[in-house]
Each structure stands twice: as structure tokens, then as C-alpha cells.
Design a protein around this motif. Structure first.
Motif, PDB file in Angstrom:
ATOM      1  N   GLY A   1       0.827  -1.207   0.064  1.00 55.21           N
ATOM      2  CA  GLY A   1      -0.034   0.182  -0.119  1.00 55.21           C
ATOM      3  C   GLY A   1       0.814   1.324   0.019  1.00 55.21           C
ATOM      4  N   GLN A   2       1.965   1.310   0.580  1.00 57.49           N
ATOM      5  CA  GLN A   2       2.756   2.335   0.842  1.00 57.49           C
ATOM      6  C   GLN A   2       3.349   2.685  -0.729  1.00 57.49           C
ATOM      7  OE1 GLN A   2       1.523   3.685   3.871  1.00 57.49           O
ATOM      8  NE2 GLN A   2       3.364   4.560   3.794  1.00 57.49           N
ATOM      9  N   LEU A   3       3.844   1.542  -1.186  1.00 58.29           N
ATOM     10  CA  LEU A   3       4.563   1.708  -2.571  1.00 58.29           C
ATOM     11  C   LEU A   3       3.368   2.296  -3.612  1.00 58.29           C
ATOM     12  CD1 LEU A   3       6.556  -1.510  -2.692  1.00 58.29           C
ATOM     13  CD2 LEU A   3       7.511   0.797  -2.705  1.00 58.29           C
ATOM     14  N   GLU A   4       2.066   1.972  -3.463  1.00 57.85           N
ATOM     15  CA  GLU A   4       1.112   2.256  -4.376  1.00 57.85           C
ATOM     16  C   GLU A   4       0.637   3.666  -3.962  1.00 57.85           C
ATOM     17  OE1 GLU A   4      -1.997  -0.525  -3.777  1.00 57.85           O
ATOM     18  OE2 GLU A   4      -1.316  -1.878  -5.252  1.00 57.85           O
ATOM     19  N   SER A   5       1.051   4.213  -2.727  1.00 57.47           N
ATOM     20  CA  SER A   5       0.652   5.467  -2.267  1.00 57.47           C
ATOM     21  C   SER A   5       1.683   6.391  -2.627  1.00 57.47           C
ATOM     22  CB  SER A   5       0.339   5.407  -0.891  1.00 57.47           C
ATOM     23  OG  SER A   5      -0.461   4.723  -0.436  1.00 57.47           O
ATOM     24  N   GLY A   6       2.974   6.203  -3.239  1.00 57.00           N
ATOM     25  CA  GLY A   6       4.011   6.928  -3.574  1.00 57.00           C
ATOM     26  C   GLY A   6       5.368   6.654  -3.269  1.00 57.00           C
ATOM     27  N   ASP A   7       5.552   5.925  -1.914  1.00 59.02           N
ATOM     28  CA  ASP A   7       7.009   5.658  -1.786  1.00 59.02           C
ATOM     29  C   ASP A   7       7.656   4.935  -2.743  1.00 59.02           C
ATOM     30  OD1 ASP A   7       6.586   6.713   0.674  1.00 59.02           O
ATOM     31  OD2 ASP A   7       6.704   4.823   1.792  1.00 59.02           O
ATOM     32  N   LYS A   8       8.792   5.290  -2.922  1.00 61.87           N
ATOM     33  CA  LYS A   8       9.618   4.912  -4.124  1.00 61.87           C
ATOM     34  C   LYS A   8      10.915   3.973  -3.581  1.00 61.87           C
ATOM     35  CE  LYS A   8       7.548   7.724  -6.794  1.00 61.87           C
ATOM     36  NZ  LYS A   8       6.411   7.085  -8.037  1.00 61.87           N
ATOM     37  N   LEU A   9      10.999   2.848  -4.575  1.00 65.74           N
ATOM     38  CA  LEU A   9      12.179   2.123  -4.538  1.00 65.74           C
ATOM     39  C   LEU A   9      13.401   2.819  -5.383  1.00 65.74           C
ATOM     40  CD1 LEU A   9      10.523  -1.218  -5.496  1.00 65.74           C
ATOM     41  CD2 LEU A   9      11.640  -0.811  -3.543  1.00 65.74           C
ATOM     42  N   THR A  10      14.596   2.278  -4.750  1.00 66.14           N
ATOM     43  CA  THR A  10      15.709   3.193  -5.308  1.00 66.14           C
ATOM     44  C   THR A  10      16.577   1.980  -6.085  1.00 66.14           C
ATOM     45  OG1 THR A  10      17.417   2.719  -3.322  1.00 66.14           O
ATOM     46  CG2 THR A  10      15.949   4.639  -3.091  1.00 66.14           C
ATOM     47  N   ILE A  11      17.586   2.713  -6.756  1.00 66.45           N
ATOM     48  CA  ILE A  11      18.292   1.604  -7.644  1.00 66.45           C
ATOM     49  C   ILE A  11      18.958   0.795  -6.580  1.00 66.45           C
ATOM     50  CG2 ILE A  11      20.291   3.305  -7.346  1.00 66.45           C
ATOM     51  CD1 ILE A  11      19.452   1.056 -10.124  1.00 66.45           C
ATOM     52  N   PHE A  12      19.265   1.256  -5.693  1.00 66.67           N
ATOM     53  CA  PHE A  12      20.077   0.106  -4.541  1.00 66.67           C
ATOM     54  C   PHE A  12      19.064  -1.171  -4.027  1.00 66.67           C
ATOM     55  CE2 PHE A  12      21.853   4.390  -3.593  1.00 66.67           C
ATOM     56  CZ  PHE A  12      23.166   3.947  -4.003  1.00 66.67           C
ATOM     57  N   ASP A  13      17.969  -0.779  -4.317  1.00 66.81           N
ATOM     58  CA  ASP A  13      17.033  -1.817  -3.981  1.00 66.81           C
ATOM     59  C   ASP A  13      16.702  -3.110  -4.849  1.00 66.81           C
ATOM     60  OD1 ASP A  13      15.940  -0.762  -1.508  1.00 66.81           O
ATOM     61  OD2 ASP A  13      14.755   0.799  -2.447  1.00 66.81           O
ATOM     62  N   ARG A  14      17.377  -2.695  -6.066  1.00 67.79           N
ATOM     63  CA  ARG A  14      17.404  -3.738  -6.901  1.00 67.79           C
ATOM     64  C   ARG A  14      18.680  -4.713  -6.641  1.00 67.79           C
ATOM     65  NH1 ARG A  14      15.103  -3.227 -11.794  1.00 67.79           N
ATOM     66  NH2 ARG A  14      14.277  -1.058 -12.325  1.00 67.79           N
ATOM     67  N   PHE A  15      19.502  -4.481  -5.280  1.00 65.62           N
ATOM     68  CA  PHE A  15      20.600  -5.460  -5.255  1.00 65.62           C
ATOM     69  C   PHE A  15      20.488  -5.745  -3.698  1.00 65.62           C
ATOM     70  CE2 PHE A  15      22.023  -2.538  -8.574  1.00 65.62           C
ATOM     71  CZ  PHE A  15      22.435  -3.418  -9.599  1.00 65.62           C
ATOM     72  N   LEU A  16      20.089  -4.871  -2.849  1.00 59.73           N
ATOM     73  CA  LEU A  16      19.864  -4.908  -1.569  1.00 59.73           C
ATOM     74  C   LEU A  16      18.915  -5.878  -1.062  1.00 59.73           C
ATOM     75  CD1 LEU A  16      20.735  -1.359  -0.104  1.00 59.73           C
ATOM     76  CD2 LEU A  16      22.455  -3.335  -0.244  1.00 59.73           C
ATOM     77  N   PRO A  17      18.863  -6.708  -0.031  1.00 63.51           N
ATOM     78  CA  PRO A  17      17.874  -7.462   0.610  1.00 63.51           C
ATOM     79  C   PRO A  17      16.678  -6.606   1.035  1.00 63.51           C
ATOM     80  CG  PRO A  17      19.774  -8.244   1.774  1.00 63.51           C
ATOM     81  CD  PRO A  17      20.250  -6.817   0.859  1.00 63.51           C
TER      82      PRO A  17
END
Length: 210
Positions: free
Chosen positions: A123-139
Motif C-alpha cells: 500500500g505504501q508503494l502504491e501511495s507514492g513511496d519509491k524504490l531506489t536503484i540500490f533496492d535492485r541489489f539489497l535484501p
């Protein structure tokens, strides 16, 4: 020969991080933030048949259960493993300590979905919180912790301040207090008192009706 060994050493030194990042990117080592977001968004969209009618329903239910379990497990570890606790019914927050928890910690009564913490994350992601480039590699836990800290960052400190113990994970996946939660007793007593009051009111209503 020493020169060749020296070059191989530098090549290996550069290659190991690249291999590690590649394996992480393709979800070989662990579930990354991006992988988690995709997997758990799908898990919240799948409808689990209550009574499977055929093989496809059985497979769909198994898929739902497996994904939900994995999503919830990671989210719970990110929250409770970081020292968070959840507040309960505000009506039962009858002491200053419980009121502090209500103010600074996530509320399982009216803030967190009953279906699991991963529904809140999605829900937070759908509300606007963003993933970063680092989240492609970090747990995945790193981006979940980031979102939780953004909203309730003072909770672990307040929990410790008011004397509520940390939650620890059991073998069966449950999270329980590592020691007796003294401040929690007031909440339990308030809940029991309200339950008894409702039972008395119901008995009076039944008596009047007769």
C-alpha cells in the motif's frame, strides 16, 4: 610469474563484487527490494479459493499461501527484528506508557491490515513511496525498514523507554516478548473489564426483554 599472479589477484578482486551484484540482481542470493515489491504485489492480488474445486484451484491456493507466507515473514522480520512493537485498541491504552506506544508505534487495531504487514508495504508503494536503484541489489528488509522508520522511527526508542521488552521470533514463526511485558498487563485488564461490562449490559437487556 609474480606479475601474472598480481594481475590475476586484481582481476579476481574486481570480479567478485560484480558476480555478487549480478547474483543479487537476479534474485539468486536473496529476495531484493524490487523482487519483494513485485512478488508481494502479486500476492495481494491473488484470490485464494476457499474450497478448491479442481487442480487449478488447488495450485492457486498453494501459490497464494506460499507467497503470502514469504511476504509476511520478511516484513515481520524487518519490523520486529528492528525493535518495533505494535499498539492495540486505543480504548485499552489506560496508562501513560500505553498512550506513548499509541502515539509513536504502528497500530494493529486501525493502521495495519489484518491480512498481514506486507499489505501495508504494498500500500505504501502504491501511495507514492519509491524504490531506489540500490533496492535492485539489497535484501528486501532494507527498503521495508526504510518505510517503517520514515513513519514510526521513534517507536523502538519509546518501547524501550516505557519498559516494553523486544519481540523475538520463535521456531514456528510467531513473535513473542523476550520477557514478561509488565506495561501490557494494564491493557489486558482494561480489555477484560470492558468485556465483563458488555456481558452485564447484555444480561440486563435480556432480562428487560423478558
Amino acid at each position: 610469474m609474480n606479475e601474472i599472479h598480481g594481475k590475476l589477484k586484481y582481476i579476481l578482486f574486481a570480479a567478485v563484487p560484480c558476480i555478487f551484484l549480478t547474483l543479487a540482481y537476479f534474485n539468486v542470493l536473496y529476495l531484493t527490494g524490487y523482487n519483494y515489491a513485485e512478488l508481494c504485489w502479486e500476492a495481494t492480488q491473488i484470490k485464494s479459493p476457499e474450497t478448491p474445486k479442481d487442480f487449478r484451484d488447488v495450485m492457486e491456493k498453494a501459490k497464494f499461501n506460499d507467497r503470502t507466507k514469504q511476504c509476511e515473514l520478511i516484513a515481520n522480520k524487518a519490523m520486529f527484528g528492528r525493535g518495533y512493537v505494535t499498539a492495540g485498541n486505543p480504548d485499552y491504552a489506560v496508562t501513560p506508557e500505553l498512550k506513548e506506544i499509541q502515539k509513536y508505534c504502528p497500530n494493529s487495531f486501525n493502521q495495519l491490515p489484518i491480512f498481514g504487514l506486507h499489505y501495508w508495504v504494498v500500500g505504501q508503494l502504491e501511495s507514492g513511496d519509491k524504490l531506489t536503484i540500490f533496492d535492485r541489489f539489497l535484501p528486501a528488509r532494507f527498503f521495508i525498514e526504510r518505510m517503517i522508520d520514515k513513519k514510526w522511527g521513534q517507536c523502538p526508542q519509546i518501547r524501550s523507554k516505557v519498559g516494553i521488552p523486544r519481540l523475538i521470533e520463535q521456531v514456528d514463526g510467531r513473535w513473542v516478548f523476550e520477557s514478561e511485558c509488565i506495561p501490557c498487563k494494564a491493557e489486558i485488564e482494561a480489555a477484560n473489564a470492558q468485556k465483563q461490562a458488555l456481558e452485564i449490559d447484555n444480561q440486563k437487556w435480556v432480562f428487560k426483554k423478558k
